[in-house]
Motif scaffolding. Structure first.
Motif, mmCIF file in Angstrom:
data_model
loop_
_atom_site.group_PDB
_atom_site.id
_atom_site.type_symbol
_atom_site.label_atom_id
_atom_site.label_comp_id
_atom_site.label_asym_id
_atom_site.label_seq_id
_atom_site.Cartn_x
_atom_site.Cartn_y
_atom_site.Cartn_z
ATOM 1 N N ASN A 120 -3.216 -0.060 4.881
ATOM 2 C CA ASN A 120 -3.672 0.492 3.601
ATOM 3 C C ASN A 120 -2.829 1.675 3.134
ATOM 4 O O ASN A 120 -3.285 2.514 2.382
ATOM 5 N N PHE A 121 -1.565 1.754 3.621
ATOM 6 C CA PHE A 121 -0.658 2.798 3.162
ATOM 7 C C PHE A 121 0.229 2.190 2.089
ATOM 8 O O PHE A 121 1.002 1.272 2.358
ATOM 9 N N THR A 122 0.111 2.690 0.880
ATOM 10 C CA THR A 122 0.749 2.075 -0.277
ATOM 11 C C THR A 122 2.242 1.835 -0.053
ATOM 12 O O THR A 122 2.953 2.712 0.433
ATOM 13 N N THR A 123 2.696 0.640 -0.391
ATOM 14 C CA THR A 123 4.053 0.092 -0.277
ATOM 15 C C THR A 123 4.369 -0.405 1.137
ATOM 16 O O THR A 123 5.373 -1.086 1.338
ATOM 17 N N VAL A 124 3.522 -0.100 2.106
ATOM 18 C CA VAL A 124 3.727 -0.596 3.478
ATOM 19 C C VAL A 124 2.583 -1.571 3.767
ATOM 20 O O VAL A 124 1.470 -1.160 4.073
ATOM 21 N N GLN A 125 2.877 -2.869 3.648
ATOM 22 C CA GLN A 125 1.801 -3.850 3.760
ATOM 23 C C GLN A 125 1.151 -3.840 5.132
ATOM 24 O O GLN A 125 -0.058 -3.981 5.254
ATOM 25 N N LYS A 126 1.965 -3.666 6.181
ATOM 26 C CA LYS A 126 1.405 -3.611 7.524
ATOM 27 C C LYS A 126 2.395 -2.948 8.459
ATOM 28 O O LYS A 126 3.586 -3.242 8.435
ATOM 29 N N THR A 127 1.892 -2.039 9.289
ATOM 30 C CA THR A 127 2.692 -1.445 10.346
ATOM 31 C C THR A 127 1.749 -1.032 11.463
ATOM 32 O O THR A 127 0.546 -1.271 11.386
ATOM 33 N N VAL A 128 2.301 -0.462 12.505
ATOM 34 C CA VAL A 128 1.479 0.048 13.610
ATOM 35 C C VAL A 128 1.743 1.545 13.750
ATOM 36 O O VAL A 128 2.810 2.044 13.367
ATOM 37 N N GLY A 129 0.771 2.251 14.316
ATOM 38 C CA GLY A 129 0.838 3.700 14.383
ATOM 39 C C GLY A 129 2.113 4.257 14.999
ATOM 40 O O GLY A 129 2.763 5.123 14.402
#
Length: 521
Positions: free
Chosen positions: A256-265
Motif C-alpha cells: 500500500n505504498f504508492t507507486t510500489v505495488q508490492k515489496t517486502v520490509g
C-alpha cells in the motif's frame, strides 16, 4: 532440483568467480542426502571453476561445504539453501572464491581484525525473511577468519536437533554450542557483539564529530525521509539509529505504498538506506540514545544528545523518529518463554510449529492475518481477542472463519503463559463475562496486539509525552522543547502507517529547516 531459469541465472553468477572452488558434501543414505547430492552436482555442472566431491567429513549429515580449491571448507549448508536462503548460497559461492563483498572497508577490516577461532551454527527456516542476513553475515565472518566455520542448519532437515536444543524461534545462533543470539541481526550488529572493544571505539569516533545542523534519532521510514529532505537542503545531516530500517525490517509484505505495488520490509529498508547514503548523510547505526537536552538548556544553544556508550553529539535541531515496537502481553511466563514458544513473527517462526497447536493473541488485522498464515502450517490455531468482537477488516474475518482448523475466542483476557521449564505447554485466559479461567494446551503463542512508542528515554526529559507515551507534536511537528521536532509512529499522529511516517518525516525536516532560518541558529 533447479529449474532451467534458475540454472541460467546461477550460471551467470558463477562466471564472476575469482578462483576455483570445491563443493564438499558429507552424505548418508537418506532421501535428504540424495537431494543435497543432486543440488551439488547441478551447481558443479554449471561452471568449470566448480568441482564436486562427496567424501566430506562433516559430522552433521547430510550437508555440504564450500571451499577455495586446495583448502578446507569453512562455510557449510546443512540443508537445501533454497527459498530465502538461495541468495545466501550464491553469495557464499562468490565470496569463498575471493569475490569482494558489498560492505565498507571499515566493516571488512573490523571482521578481519576479530581473529576469531569459533564454530557458528545458525538454525533457520526457509520461509524466514530475517534469516538470510544472519546466515550471510556469519558466512562472511568465517570466510575472513581462517579458524572459524559457519553452518546454516535448516530446522526441517534436522528436527531432532531442533527438539534437543528447544529451538522455537529463528534465526537462532550458537557459538561453539553456546547460544549467543536470535532474531534479525545485521552484519554490523553481529560484528559489534563479537568485537569486545567496539563500544569504546565507537564512543571515541562519535565524540570527535562536529555539531550537526539536523540530527535525526531513529532510522525508520520517518527518520530516513527526514534525513533525505534535510540533506537535500545542503546542510550537515546525521542519523543515530539503534537499527536502520526500524520495524520495517520485521514487516513482510508491503502493498500500500504508492507507486510500489508490492515489496517486502527488508528490501524497502535497503532501498531507503541507499537513498539516504546518496546524499552523504552521516549514518551512525547500532547506537541507542539515553538522553537529550534542549537548546535552551545548554550553554552553546545547541541540542545535546547523549548515547548509551557515553558519547555525546550536538546539533542545531533534532528530529525524533524512534518508531514503535511490538506490545507484549505482560503476563507471567511471557518473558521466560520468549523464543521458547512465545513469538512475535509468524512468518519467521511459524514453520517451527508445523503440525502443532498454537494461539494468536489479538484480533486486529495483524492477528487475523497471522492466524490465517499459521493455519496453513500448524495443526490448529486458537485466536484470543480481549474485545467482544474482532477488529480486523471483514475480508480477513471471512477468510479466517472459512478455515476448518481455527477457533476464535472473544472477550478473553490472557493471564499466563504456561511451560514445563523448557518450552510453552499452554495458555491460560479468563472469560471476561463469566470470570471463569480456562487453559488451552498448545506449543506456541504468537503475540499480535499492537505497538508501543520507543520513547522510554524521554520520560525524564522536558519533551511532553501523551498518556500513551507518544511524543506530543503540533501540525508543524514541533515538540514542547525548542529545536526538537518529531515524526512517525513515536508521535501522537494517528494511523501508524509507513506512508504516513514518510510524510511526517518530510514535514518535520522542513519545519526544522524553517526554524533554523527564522531563529538565526
Amino acid at each position: 532440483m533447479l529449474d532451467q531459469n534458475i540454472k541460467t541465472q546461477l550460471k551467470a553468477y558463477l562466471e564472476r568467480l575469482e578462483s576455483p572452488i570445491e563443493l564438499v558434501a558429507a552424505l548418508d543414505d537418506s532421501d535428504k542426502a540424495a537431494k543435497i547430492k543432486e543440488l551439488v552436482t547441478e551447481i558443479a555442472e554449471l561452471s568449470d571453476q566448480v568441482t564436486a566431491r562427496f567424501d566430506g567429513s562433516n559430522a552433521r549429515r547430510p550437508s555440504f561445504g564450500i571451499a577455495k580449491a586446495g583448502e578446507q571448507p569453512r562455510v557449510f549448508f546443512a540443508g537445501l539453501p533454497m527459498g530465502h536462503e538461495f541468495t545466501s548460497l550464491i553469495l557464499a559461492l562468490l565470496q569463498v572464491s575471493g569475490y569482494a563483498p558489498k560492505v565498507s572497508d571499515e566493516v571488512l577490516n573490523q571482521i578481519k581484525g576479530l581473529n576469531l577461532t569459533a564454530n557458528f551454527d545458525v538454525f533457520v527456516s526457509l520461509s524466514c525473511h530475517n534469516c538470510p542476513d544472519v546466515v550471510q553475515a556469519l558466512n562472511l565472518i568465517a570466510i575472513n577468519n581462517p579458524n572459524t566455520t559457519a553452518t546454516m542448519i535448516d530446522g526441517s532437515f534436522f528436527q531432532h536437533e531442533v527438539e534437543e536444543r528447544k529451538i522455537l524461534a529463528v534465526p537462532m545462533v550458537f557459538q561453539d554450542n553456546e547460544h549467543i543470539g536470535q532474531g534479525r541481526m545485521t552484519l554490523e550488529e553481529i560484528v559489534a557483539k563479537l568485537d569486545t572493544n567496539s563500544a569504546e571505539k565507537d564512543a571515541a569516533k562519535l565524540n570527535a564529530k562536529d555539531a550537526f545542523d539536523v540530527l535525526v534519532i531513529g532510522g525508520g521510514p520517518a527518520g530516513g525521509t527526514a534525513a533525505i529532505y534535510a540533506a537535500r537542503k545542503g546542510i550537515k545531516t546525521g542519523i543515530v539509529a539503534e537499527r536502520f530500517g526500524g520495524q520495517v525490517m520485521d514487516t513482510m509484505d508491503i502493498e500500500n505504498f504508492t507507486t510500489v505495488q508490492k515489496t517486502v520490509g527488508p528490501k524497502f529498508a535497503q532501498d531507503m538506506e541507499a537513498h539516504v547514503r546518496e546524499y552523504g548523510v552521516d549514518i551512525m547505526n547500532l547506537q541507542r540514545v539515553s538522553k537529550i537536552t534542549g537548546a535552551d538548556q545548554t550553554a552553546n544553544g545547541l541540542v545535546e544528545v547523549e548515547l548509551e556508550n557515553g558519547a555525546k553529539l550536538e546539533s542545531k535541531t533534532i528530529i525524533l523518529s524512534t518508531g514503535a515496537r511490538w506490545r507484549e502481553m505482560n503476563v507471567p511466563g511471557e518473558a521466560e518463554y520468549r523464543t521458547r514458544g512465545v513469538a512475535y513473527c509468524p512468518h519467521c517462526d511459524g514453520p517451527l510449529f508445523k503440525g502443532k497447536r498454537v494461539a494468536v493473541i489479538g484480533g486486529g488485522n495483524s492477528g487475523v492475518e497471522a492466524a490465517i498464515d499459521l493455519a496453513g502450517i500448524v495443526e490448529h490455531v486458537t485466536l484470543v481477542e480481549f474485545d467482544t468482537k474482532l477488529r480486523a477488516d471483514q475480508v480477513l474475518q471471512d477468510k479466517l472463519n472459512s478455515l476448518p482448523n481455527t477457533t476464535v475466542i472473544l472477550n478473553a483476557l490472557s493471564t499466563e503463559v504456561v511451560g514445563d521449564g523448557s518450552q510453552v505447554t499452554a495458555l491460560k485466559y479468563r472469560d471476561r463475562a463469566t470470570e471463569v479461567e480456562h487453559t488451552v494446551e498448545l506449543a506456541g503463542i504468537f503475540v499480535q496486539i499492537g505497538l508501543l512508542p520507543n520513547t522510554d528515554f524521554l520520560k525524564n526529559s522536558a519533551v511532553e509525552l501523551s498518556n500513551r507515551g507518544e511524543v506530543v507534536i503540533n501540525d508543524r511537528n514541533e515538540t514542547s522543547v525548542k529545536g526538537v521536532f518529531a515524526a512517525g509512529d513515536c508521535t501522537t499522529v494517528p494511523y501508524k502507517q509507513i506512508i504516513i511516517a514518510t510524510g511526517e518525516g518530510a514535514k518535520a525536516s522542513l519545519s526544522a529547516f524553517d526554524y533554523m532560518i527564522r531563529s538565526g541558529v
